[in-house]
Write a protein that holds these residues in place. Structure first.
Motif, PDB file in Angstrom:
ATOM      1  N   LYS A 387       0.805  -1.215   0.000  1.00 57.98           N
ATOM      2  CA  LYS A 387       0.000   0.000   0.000  1.00 57.98           C
ATOM      3  C   LYS A 387       0.841   1.269   0.000  1.00 57.98           C
ATOM      4  O   LYS A 387       0.290   2.370  -0.011  1.00 57.98           O
ATOM      5  N   GLU A 388       2.150   1.109   0.038  1.00 56.80           N
ATOM      6  CA  GLU A 388       3.037   2.267   0.011  1.00 56.80           C
ATOM      7  C   GLU A 388       4.113   2.050  -1.049  1.00 56.80           C
ATOM      8  O   GLU A 388       5.154   1.437  -0.796  1.00 56.80           O
ATOM      9  N   ILE A 389       3.842   2.550  -2.229  1.00 51.23           N
ATOM     10  CA  ILE A 389       4.763   2.464  -3.357  1.00 51.23           C
ATOM     11  C   ILE A 389       4.988   3.883  -3.864  1.00 51.23           C
ATOM     12  O   ILE A 389       4.040   4.552  -4.303  1.00 51.23           O
ATOM     13  N   ASN A 390       6.225   4.362  -3.803  1.00 51.70           N
ATOM     14  CA  ASN A 390       6.536   5.756  -4.099  1.00 51.70           C
ATOM     15  C   ASN A 390       7.363   5.865  -5.376  1.00 51.70           C
ATOM     16  O   ASN A 390       8.249   5.043  -5.633  1.00 51.70           O
ATOM     17  N   LEU A 391       7.063   6.891  -6.166  1.00 51.16           N
ATOM     18  CA  LEU A 391       7.807   7.154  -7.397  1.00 51.16           C
ATOM     19  C   LEU A 391       9.186   7.695  -7.051  1.00 51.16           C
ATOM     20  O   LEU A 391       9.319   8.673  -6.318  1.00 51.16           O
ATOM     21  N   ARG A 392      10.213   7.042  -7.589  1.00 52.24           N
ATOM     22  CA  ARG A 392      11.591   7.436  -7.304  1.00 52.24           C
ATOM     23  C   ARG A 392      12.197   8.281  -8.419  1.00 52.24           C
ATOM     24  O   ARG A 392      12.840   9.295  -8.164  1.00 52.24           O
ATOM     25  N   ARG A 393      12.003   7.869  -9.669  1.00 56.50           N
ATOM     26  CA  ARG A 393      12.647   8.567 -10.780  1.00 56.50           C
ATOM     27  C   ARG A 393      11.908   8.243 -12.071  1.00 56.50           C
ATOM     28  O   ARG A 393      11.362   7.145 -12.227  1.00 56.50           O
ATOM     29  N   VAL A 394      11.887   9.186 -12.998  1.00 62.57           N
ATOM     30  CA  VAL A 394      11.328   8.988 -14.334  1.00 62.57           C
ATOM     31  C   VAL A 394      12.474   9.095 -15.332  1.00 62.57           C
ATOM     32  O   VAL A 394      13.230  10.076 -15.327  1.00 62.57           O
ATOM     33  N   LEU A 395      12.612   8.082 -16.186  1.00 65.77           N
ATOM     34  CA  LEU A 395      13.680   8.037 -17.175  1.00 65.77           C
ATOM     35  C   LEU A 395      13.109   8.387 -18.540  1.00 65.77           C
ATOM     36  O   LEU A 395      12.141   7.769 -18.992  1.00 65.77           O
ATOM     37  N   LEU A 396      13.709   9.373 -19.191  1.00 68.87           N
ATOM     38  CA  LEU A 396      13.273   9.823 -20.510  1.00 68.87           C
ATOM     39  C   LEU A 396      14.439   9.716 -21.481  1.00 68.87           C
ATOM     40  O   LEU A 396      15.584   9.924 -21.105  1.00 68.87           O
ATOM     41  N   GLY A 397      14.140   9.387 -22.722  1.00 61.85           N
ATOM     42  CA  GLY A 397      15.191   9.262 -23.725  1.00 61.85           C
ATOM     43  C   GLY A 397      14.737   8.557 -24.973  1.00 61.85           C
ATOM     44  O   GLY A 397      15.272   8.797 -26.057  1.00 61.85           O
ATOM     45  N   HIS A 398      13.759   7.682 -24.862  1.00 60.24           N
ATOM     46  CA  HIS A 398      13.247   6.990 -26.039  1.00 60.24           C
ATOM     47  C   HIS A 398      12.351   7.931 -26.849  1.00 60.24           C
ATOM     48  O   HIS A 398      11.646   8.777 -26.297  1.00 60.24           O
ATOM     49  N   ARG A 399      12.369   7.730 -28.162  1.00 62.26           N
ATOM     50  CA  ARG A 399      11.587   8.570 -29.063  1.00 62.26           C
ATOM     51  C   ARG A 399      10.292   7.914 -29.509  1.00 62.26           C
ATOM     52  O   ARG A 399       9.597   8.433 -30.383  1.00 62.26           O
ATOM     53  N   ALA A 400       9.971   6.756 -28.925  1.00 64.90           N
ATOM     54  CA  ALA A 400       8.714   6.061 -29.220  1.00 64.90           C
ATOM     55  C   ALA A 400       8.297   5.304 -27.974  1.00 64.90           C
ATOM     56  O   ALA A 400       8.979   5.341 -26.942  1.00 64.90           O
ATOM     57  N   ALA A 401       7.176   4.632 -28.056  1.00 64.47           N
ATOM     58  CA  ALA A 401       6.661   3.891 -26.908  1.00 64.47           C
ATOM     59  C   ALA A 401       7.701   2.894 -26.409  1.00 64.47           C
ATOM     60  O   ALA A 401       8.383   2.227 -27.194  1.00 64.47           O
ATOM     61  N   VAL A 402       7.821   2.776 -25.087  1.00 69.62           N
ATOM     62  CA  VAL A 402       8.754   1.826 -24.462  1.00 69.62           C
ATOM     63  C   VAL A 402       7.987   0.533 -24.233  1.00 69.62           C
ATOM     64  O   VAL A 402       7.078   0.474 -23.401  1.00 69.62           O
ATOM     65  N   ASN A 403       8.337  -0.493 -24.972  1.00 73.38           N
ATOM     66  CA  ASN A 403       7.558  -1.729 -24.978  1.00 73.38           C
ATOM     67  C   ASN A 403       7.908  -2.701 -23.859  1.00 73.38           C
ATOM     68  O   ASN A 403       7.064  -3.489 -23.442  1.00 73.38           O
ATOM     69  N   VAL A 404       9.147  -2.683 -23.368  1.00 69.87           N
ATOM     70  CA  VAL A 404       9.555  -3.694 -22.401  1.00 69.87           C
ATOM     71  C   VAL A 404      10.723  -3.164 -21.575  1.00 69.87           C
ATOM     72  O   VAL A 404      11.542  -2.381 -22.073  1.00 69.87           O
ATOM     73  N   VAL A 405      10.788  -3.580 -20.309  1.00 67.02           N
ATOM     74  CA  VAL A 405      11.897  -3.254 -19.422  1.00 67.02           C
ATOM     75  C   VAL A 405      12.317  -4.508 -18.666  1.00 67.02           C
ATOM     76  O   VAL A 405      11.526  -5.439 -18.492  1.00 67.02           O
ATOM     77  N   ASP A 406      13.557  -4.523 -18.239  1.00 70.72           N
ATOM     78  CA  ASP A 406      14.078  -5.577 -17.370  1.00 70.72           C
ATOM     79  C   ASP A 406      15.232  -4.973 -16.582  1.00 70.72           C
ATOM     80  O   ASP A 406      15.859  -4.009 -17.037  1.00 70.72           O
ATOM     81  N   PHE A 407      15.531  -5.507 -15.414  1.00 76.70           N
ATOM     82  CA  PHE A 407      16.592  -4.928 -14.596  1.00 76.70           C
ATOM     83  C   PHE A 407      17.098  -5.923 -13.583  1.00 76.70           C
ATOM     84  O   PHE A 407      16.465  -6.954 -13.291  1.00 76.70           O
TER      85      PHE A 407
END
Length: 766
Positions: A387-407
């Motif tokens: 119930k407590e999930i906080n936004l840490r950072r927004v990453l910008l750089g792609h010029r189209a929709a970001v379809n998938v992430v992994d980390f």
């Protein structure tokens, strides 16, 4: 040895080289023996410095007698009778004097003496000393230490140790080393662990000796109360685990063979969606399968009964991605929200509103969550509690929709419709590098360790080294967009819009010497729609599709090969029968989340979907009935288009060169439930009439004499070439004509509208 024998028998050597004797004496004074034994050592060693000049029988005689004496130095009391009585007194005296030396002095004496021996003499001594240096460590070491040493061996070496002696075998049995070897494999190898659970022999492991003895006695039908604590019980346990190990190895080899030959048992879950059909995402374990559907729901399926346990509702758009752990299910939707659910009760615990367009993919672990969206952004979240999930950072750089992430703990990896893969620091969230190489937008990706595997709209799969950004291999074989991909340490499994699932050899793909045709192990063709998502382990693949089904491909309990699976190379050879054609729904029947996932923003979408395996046109002089059928098919398509009536489903027009134009083209009112019609592009009527007239003329010419046909051969060939060139333009016009219905296909991969082809070639603006 000869000098020593003279010393013991009081003999004088035939001749003495005084200079050599003096040199040897000097060496002994400089680096010789220290302490109270110096004088005795000097008197004994002096004859050693004499060099023998006589060869032949004299040397052999003395060498043989000296060798016998040296052997006696290491023999026990019972072996001293080998020395004759004449020398025994002098022999004992020499040993008594030598015993007074220190260990270093004795070793120095032996070294000084051995260097003067011939190669043959040294070989005899070596053969004599070698068995004396061997020790039965298993018999002499403490039991625990001996077991620890034996456990470092592999199975083949451990089996060989059992054959050394009965004492070694009893040590292996008493220590239950075969059981410990199996338990060691289960703890370190995922395949052994999974097989122990699926085959239910894990109950014989990870327990006390008494418990395992009771279970084994129950399985073998032996009286445990009678055998308890006896040597028979110990040997029975040993024999059980000794036979279990090769059985496990055999099962593993069979599973690997099933993967390579495409042998499996198929289980099917029909989701039976009411309004809109399609399963976009899934995750599974041994107990359940959690799936996200196009009808805005999340369904949890029982692995044993394949029945739906519960349905989670709350999203107002298609569920495009999800992941769960022991506590929560987190899902992303085309309604631009992320929802957190209780995995047990199905209660919605939290709703995250940040992205302004569809949430296309998400991943979370270790208190960190990363989401990506069609709005071209990546959001990094900190998870304190459900119930407590906080936004840490927004990453910008792609010029189209970001379809998938992994980390992982080092990198965040994202892939986009702008054809690039970007790498970010997991700690600072700073941009690191871009991986470029795909020719169209990237739809799927997985990252683990240093390897990134991606699938793209250019129908290829690429392997990347994330540290240097180099492309290691390009895999080709799919006929349409590669929609989903997963890999482990052995293989890569990919699913595409062509309805096929391909299994690739990862180890061979990482070897630059491997031929491209040897990389694809098997092609699985059971889905009748686009493959949206898949996951796999060592024993199975679980996949979902636009056909509203979830398929479970079981390679553990395979039934000896499936007719729908085929082994083939990377070039598509041996792909097996093509999937059934996908009937495109009408635009009016779509939901609001059309084109949910981003794709190429710089290239047009592909043309109409095509079915593989179209038969080539018959050669001149072929079957007349076939040609008449083709003529009637062309006439029916033309009349249906001109009259504006509904077209027969599956109707095709086949022109020269084997090109196929499907009539699966949208139009009509929403919800008609039948195929619509379309207005033919300008110039298409004339082309179709010309093709029909040509076919009719060919049929008439078949009835003429052979000489007349030969006279017109050159002209027909020229006309056919012209018509094929026109047919290529017709296909392009048809692609433009059906662009609007294709936009209505519900799919998270974005496909921009296809512009009409230009009349003259133009360069790519990008």
């Amino acid at each position: 040895l000869s000098s020593l024998s003279w010393l013991m028998e009081g003999l004088q050597p035939p001749s003495v080289d005084s200079s050599m004797s003096k040199q040897s004496s000097t060496e002994r004074q400089n680096g010789g023996v220290n302490g109270q034994g110096d004088d005795a050592f000097a008197s004994l060693v002096a004859p050693m410095d004499v060099e023998m000049h006589e060869e032949g029988n004299t040397r052999d005689q003395y060498s043989s007698r000296a060798a016998d004496m040296l052997a006696d130095l290491t023999l026990g009391d019972s072996d001293r009778e080998l020395i004759d009585d004449e020398r025994s007194e002098k022999y004992e005296k020499f040993l008594a004097e030598m015993a007074a030396w220190s260990e270093a002095e004795q070793v120095a004496f032996a070294k000084r003496y051995l260097v003067r021996m011939s190669h043959t003499q040294l070989g005899r001594i070596d053969r004599f000393l070698r068995p004396m240096l061997q020790r039965d460590f298993v018999a002499h070491l403490p039991a625990a230490l001996a077991e620890h040493v034996l456990l470092t061996l592999d199975a083949r070496s451990l089996a060989a140790c059992e054959g050394v002696s009965s004492e070694w075998k009893s040590k292996v049995a008493a220590g239950q080393l075969w059981r410990k070897l199996i338990e060691q494999k289960v703890r370190t190898d995922e395949m052994w662990k999974g097989l122990s659970e699926k085959k239910n022999w894990k109950r014989f492991l990870m327990c006390s000796r008494e418990q395992s003895a009771q279970i084994i006695c129950e399985c073998l039908g032996l009286p445990y109360s009678t055998l308890k604590g006896t040597i028979e019980m110990t040997m029975s346990q040993h024999s059980f685990y000794r036979r279990l190990y090769p059985k496990i190895v055999s099962d593993i080899r069979m599973i690997d063979s099933n993967w390579r030959t495409g042998a499996y048992t198929l289980k099917r879950i029909n989701c039976r969606s009411e309004n809109s059909k399609g399963v976009y995402c899934l995750q599974y374990d041994d107990d359940k399968i959690v799936s996200g559907l196009r009808d805005n729901t999340i369904k949890v399926w029982d692995r044993q009964t394949l029945e739906c346990r519960k349905t989670l509702t709350g999203h107002t758009g298609s569920v495009l991605c999800l992941q769960y752990d022991e506590q929560v299910i987190i899902s992303g939707s085309s309604d631009a929200t992320v929802r957190v659910w209780n995995v047990v009760t199905g209660e919605c615990l939290n709703t995250l509103i940040h992205h302004c367009e569809a949430v296309l993919h998400l991943r979370f672990h270790n208190g960190i969550m990363v989401t990506c969206s069609k709005d071209r952004s990546i959001a990094v979240w900190t998870m304190v509690s459900p119930k407590e999930i906080n936004l840490r950072r927004v990453l910008l750089g792609h010029r189209a929709a970001v379809n998938v992430v992994d980390f992982d703990n080092t990198f965040i990896v994202s892939a986009s419709g702008d054809r690039t893969i970007k790498v970010w620091s997991a700690d600072s969230c700073e941009y690191i590098r871009t991986l470029s190489g795909h020719k169209r937008g990237i739809a799927c990706l997985q990252y683990r360790d240093r390897l990134v595997v991606s699938g793209s709209s250019d129908n290829t799969i690429r392997l990347w080294n994330i540290l240097c950004g180099a492309c290691l291999r390009v895999l080709e074989g799919h006929e349409e967009l590669v929609r989903c991909i997963r890999f482990d340490s052995k293989r890569i499994v990919s699913g595409a819009y062509d309805g096929k699932i391909k299994v690739w050899d990862l180890q061979a793909a990482m070897d630059p010497r491997s031929l491209p045709g040897s990389l694809c192990l098997a092609t699985l063709t059971q889905h009748t729609g686009r493959v949206f998502r898949l996951q796999f382990d060592d024993f199975q693949i679980v996949s979902s599709s636009h056909d509203d089904t979830i398929l479970i491909w079981d390679f553990l309990d395979a039934e000896g090969g499936s007719s729908s699976a085929a082994v083939g190379g990377g070039g598509g050879a041996g792909d097996g029968p093509p999937p059934a054609p996908i009937v495109l729904p009408q635009p009016g029947g779509m939901d609001d989340d059309e084109e949910a996932m981003g794709g190429d923003d710089q290239e047009g979408a592909a043309g109409p979907a095509r079915g593989g395996g179209d038969a080539p046109p018959p050669a001149n002089g072929g079957d007349r009935a076939h040609r008449r059928q083709q003529q009637q098919l062309a006439r029916g398509l033309r009349q249906a288009a001109l009259m504006g009536g509904p077209q027969p489903e599956g109707m095709r027009l086949q022109l020269g060169g084997g090109r196929v134009l499907r009539d699966m083209i949208g139009g009509g009112a929403a919800g008609d439930g039948e195929m619509g019609v379309f207005n033919l592009p300008d110039g298409l009527h004339a082309v179709m009439e010309r093709a029909e007239m040509r076919r009719a003329r060919e049929m008439e010419e078949e009835e003429e004499e052979e000489g007349g046909e030969a006279a017109d051969a050159d002209m027909e060939e020229s006309e056919e070439d012209d018509e094929e060139a026109v047919a290529e333009g017709v296909e392009a016009q048809l692609a433009a004509a059906v662009a609007v219905p294709l936009e209505g296909i519900e799919d998270p991969i974005e496909r921009p509208p296809v512009p009409s082809p230009p009349r003259s070639p133009e360069p790519d603006p990008i």
